[in-house]
Design an enzyme around this catalytic site. Structure first.
Site, PDB file in Angstrom:
ATOM      1  CG  PHE A   1      -1.395   1.750   4.163  1.00  0.00           C
ATOM      2  CD1 PHE A   1      -0.965   0.709   3.346  1.00  0.00           C
ATOM      3  CD2 PHE A   1      -2.743   2.086   4.152  1.00  0.00           C
ATOM      4  CE1 PHE A   1      -1.866   0.030   2.522  1.00  0.00           C
ATOM      5  CE2 PHE A   1      -3.646   1.403   3.338  1.00  0.00           C
ATOM      6  CZ  PHE A   1      -3.209   0.375   2.529  1.00  0.00           C
TER       7      PHE A   1
ATOM      8  CB  SER B   1      -0.048  -6.750   5.760  1.00  0.00           C
ATOM      9  OG  SER B   1      -0.633  -7.176   4.539  1.00  0.00           O
ATOM     10  CG  ASP B   2      -4.393  -1.668   4.866  1.00  0.00           C
ATOM     11  OD1 ASP B   2      -5.132  -2.325   4.107  1.00  0.00           O
ATOM     12  OD2 ASP B   2      -4.682  -0.519   5.248  1.00  0.00           O
ATOM     13  CE1 TYR B   3      -6.558  -4.700  -2.240  1.00  0.00           C
ATOM     14  CE2 TYR B   3      -4.436  -4.082  -3.144  1.00  0.00           C
ATOM     15  CZ  TYR B   3      -5.691  -4.613  -3.304  1.00  0.00           C
ATOM     16  OH  TYR B   3      -6.106  -5.056  -4.530  1.00  0.00           O
ATOM     17  CB  THR B   4       0.301  -3.979  -1.424  1.00  0.00           C
ATOM     18  OG1 THR B   4      -0.292  -2.677  -1.490  1.00  0.00           O
ATOM     19  CG2 THR B   4      -0.386  -4.881  -2.433  1.00  0.00           C
TER      20      THR B   4
END
Ligand code: BGC
Length: 757
Positions: free
Chosen positions: A252, A283-286
């Protein structure tokens, strides 16, 4: 070279063909598919969704998932489990899309699947990569039995700031130990062949430097010198790549001004070009969408930047799905860049054997056979006991005699919901063994009187925040005074007190940073009242991070650090408290005296004004109010027995480049119990072209010694152990003197030196 026009055309064409040939997949099935795919279908493969029902860590849960799968707009799902449910989703992809490309099924299996092991920080304190590999193997067997083929683990972020809640999910502060653990976990998940139905893709995260979030606040900025990155923070990710990890998750945070998810230097120059990573990056969450508030433009901008940087799959945010086609049409990204990302994802599916049999993980009989078996639970109990660290044992209070009259007190003594630990979304807290249950099982004939004694916290606002995934903190109807009184009465009528205190599980973990990392005041009051009874007291301390405990450490008590230790927590705690297992864990993070010392870690550098004697000195590098030393050093941990180190020797006093040194030491169990000891080797590079750390961990070995036994332990320093990244980021060993220290923790005293010519 003098090139005329026709030659130039041929020359450029041959370069182009060469590049394209390199890009063409060496896997014919994948290449054949790519040749048939439309741009839309390729973009669809880059989309990772979650239908919800799991833990939604961002603000979004994907909508219309079924429709999107059949429209060929999904490459993988997470948050779906169980062979029958997964089959329904897989059939949508395989039976209802034009090219029948199977989906990946991901999950966060961070410390065990249903058989929940201790939090990773706890497991790391076993200093036992073989044991850790086996925890990952068990997790893979269980998760794949439930239809999952891709694991968002290991989390290998070096963390030196215990304010950061996610310190719980990793292996602590040290790059050498962290690398050994990263490698073990990747091997445990992926096994020797990814197409076996009980192995799964591993995903190392969070790339990169997430653990260095500024001031320990989650998702915060990271700005770091390359020298520090290469020498201290990057090695565990590289170790995972070297171990063949199939995927990498971007983090993030930003790294030197560029969000990791869109950071070309990280995802391409370093990861692929320098390290030779051939898997895919998710990617990480969003985290892709989060580049918008980071200040990187609109959704189309950040999607194009990320694809070009080397991101292959977009988790939940749908930026790729919504904007990449437009960006190809406008010439902002090339179709070839989309094809490349798609190719990497298809190759992962191929490695799993999904093109041969998309249902290979979907055997409805397996969950019954493979999940939460008695063997797995027994193993979890052993692992938990091995993760505990004995911090102090005043007057040998521990182990407690099995016929003693015990007062078991504290808000975590009978608190099932707080046993599993953070990031255990696949586990079931209701299956966990509480401490009181463990005591009753292990010492069925003992007299145990129980009193809660205090709330985990009396702060209702904090309780609300911590109870986000269910009731972790229950504020009692009784007054704090009445609860303490009940506990003191129980103490007064018992031989010994065990007080189970510390943090609720969600006081650490994601978005659970704290600026005050002491034991909450409600419990401190309880502890003070118990100590005032004069009874022998053992504190069993649960937490997801190092805590600041100077006051409790000064008390005449025993302290057993047990982290949040999983589904078998209560049994394992009883095993250790009553002496069926002699604790052998060692801290993998430094424990500060107070938060003002943070960041504090063992491989600090000397300053130009060191203060080796301790005690305050004007114009030296020190504080007015506390010493520079931590409360507890990295590598520290006691046993019910004692060990003596002697006779440290090296097999050479001078070596040439390319050579190593064998280091031997004698260790003797001089106490009254059989026990294990983690022998640790630290190295100091006395003079070099960039300022060296005080010392660095470069070897360890866990040995079992019977009472009175003496053993010779040999550790090998290899050529690589002498190397570091210099200011040009070349990995080299420089000639000069090296000092070797061997002992029970990072303050190891025995030393010998050698010279590299
Ligand atoms: C976490 C990741 C996790 C992902 C998917 C994020 O919030 O940072 O570690 O893998 O969610 O659940």
């Amino acid at each position: 070279m003098n090139l005329t026009k026709p030659y130039l055309v041929v020359f450029l064409f041959s370069i182009l063909m060469h590049v394209r040939a390199q890009e063409r997949s060496t896997i014919p099935v994948v290449q054949k598919l790519l040749d048939k795919m439309t741009l839309d279908e390729k973009i669809g493969q880059l989309n990772l969704l979650t239908p919800g029902g799991g833990v939604a860590t961002g603000s979004v849960v994907s909508k219309d998932v079924e429709k999107k799968i059949t429209a060929g707009q999904v490459g993988g799902l997470f948050g779906v489990a169980g062979p029958d449910k997964v089959r329904v989703a897989q059939e949508l992809a395989v039976k209802h899309t034009r090219l029948k490309i199977p989906l990946l099924f991901g999950s966060d299996v961070i410390h065990g699947y249903k058989t929940t092991f201790p939090i990773p920080l706890g497991i790391s304190c076993s200093w036992d990569p073989e044991l850790i590999e086996k925890t990952a193997r068990v997790a893979a067997v269980e998760a794949t039995a439930d239809g999952i083929n891709w694991n968002f683990s290991p989390m290998v972020d070096i963390a030196r700031d215990p304010r950061w809640g996610r310190i719980a999910e990793g292996a602590g502060e040290d790059p050498y130990l962290g690398s050994a653990i990263a490698e073990a976990m990747v091997q445990g998940y992926q096994g020797t062949n990814l197409s076996h139905s009980n192995t799964m893709l591993s995903c190392v995260k969070h790339f990169a430097l997430y653990g260095a979030s500024q001031a320990g606040r989650d998702y915060h900025t990271v700005d770091m010198s390359k020298i520090k990155m290469f020498n201290q923070y990057l090695p565990p990710y590289k170790a995972a790549v070297d171990a063949g990890v199939a995927s990498v998750m971007s983090s993030f945070n930003d790294v030197d001004g560029i969000p990791a998810t869109g950071n070309k230097w990280l995802l391409t120059d370093l990861l692929r070009d320098r390290w030779g990573f051939i898997g895919f990056v998710v990617s990480d969450y969003t985290s892709l969408n989060e580049m918008i508030p980071h200040g990187f433009g609109n959704l189309q901008d950040v999607s194009a930047i990320s694809l070009k940087a080397g991101l292959d799959m977009d988790m939940v945010g749908e930026g790729f799905l919504k904007t990449l086609k437009k960006s190809v049409e406008e010439g902002r990204v090339t179709e070839n860049e989309v094809t490349e990302a798609c190719r990497r994802i298809l190759e992962a599916k191929y490695r799993l054997g999904l093109f041969d049999d998309p249902y290979r993980y979907l055997d409805s009989e397996r969950p019954k056979k493979d999940i939460l078996t008695p063997e797995h639970r027994q193993f979890a109990r052993e692992v938990a006991a091995r993760s505990f660290v004995l911090l102090k044992n005043h007057n040998g209070i521990l182990p407690i005699k099995k016929n003693a009259k015990v007062a078991l007190v504290g808000p975590l003594a009978d608190s099932r919901k707080n046993m599993l630990g953070t990031w255990a979304p696949t586990g079931n807290p209701d299956l966990a063994v509480t401490v009181i249950e463990g005591f009753k099982k292990v010492v069925p004939n003992a007299t145990i009187s129980y009193a809660k004694g205090s709330n985990i916290t009396d702060d209702k606002e904090l309780a609300k925040k911590v109870n986000v995934f269910g009731q972790r903190v229950v504020i009692d109807k009784r007054s704090p005074e009445a609860m303490i009184e009940e506990a003191v009465d129980a103490a007064n009528t018992s031989d010994v007190v065990v007080a189970v205190v510390g943090e609720a599980t969600e006081m650490s973990g994601e978005a659970a940073s704290r600026t005050d990392i002491s034991i909450p005041e409600s419990q401190k009051k309880l502890i003070r009242a118990l100590v005032a009874t004069g009874k022998p007291i053992a504190l069993v301390l649960m937490s997801g991070r190092p805590l600041t405990i100077p006051e409790e450490f000064d008390m005449p008590v025993a302290i057993l650090q047990v982290w949040h230790s999983g589904v078998e927590a209560g049994n394992a705690i009883a095993d250790v408290v009553f002496g069926d297992y002699n604790p052998s864990g060692k801290l993998t993070t430094t424990w500060p005296r107070n938060v003002g010392q943070i960041p504090i870690y063992h491989s600090v550098k000397n300053t130009g004004r060191p203060n080796p004697k301790g005690g305050y000195e004007k114009f030296k590098s020190n504080y007015l109010d506390v010493p520079n030393t931590p409360l507890l050093p990295f590598g520290y941990g006691l046993s019910y027995t004692s060990f003596e180190y002697s006779n440290l020797r090296l097999d050479k006093s001078e070596i040439n480049q390319g050579q190593g040194v064998n280091v031997s030491v004698t260790i003797e169990n001089t106490g009254d119990y059989d026990g294990e000891e983690v022998v640790q080797l630290y190295l100091s590079d006395v003079v070099r072209s960039i300022t060296p750390p005080r010392r660095q961990l470069k070897g360890f070995k866990k040995v079992m010694l019977k009472k009175g036994e003496r053993k010779e332990v040999t550790l090998s320093l290899t050529e690589n152990d002498l190397k570091f990244y210099n200011s040009n980021l070349e990995y080299i060993a420089e000639p000069g003197e090296f000092v070797v220290y061997v002992g029970p923790n990072s303050n190891a005293e025995l030393s010998r030196s050698f010279v590299l010519k």
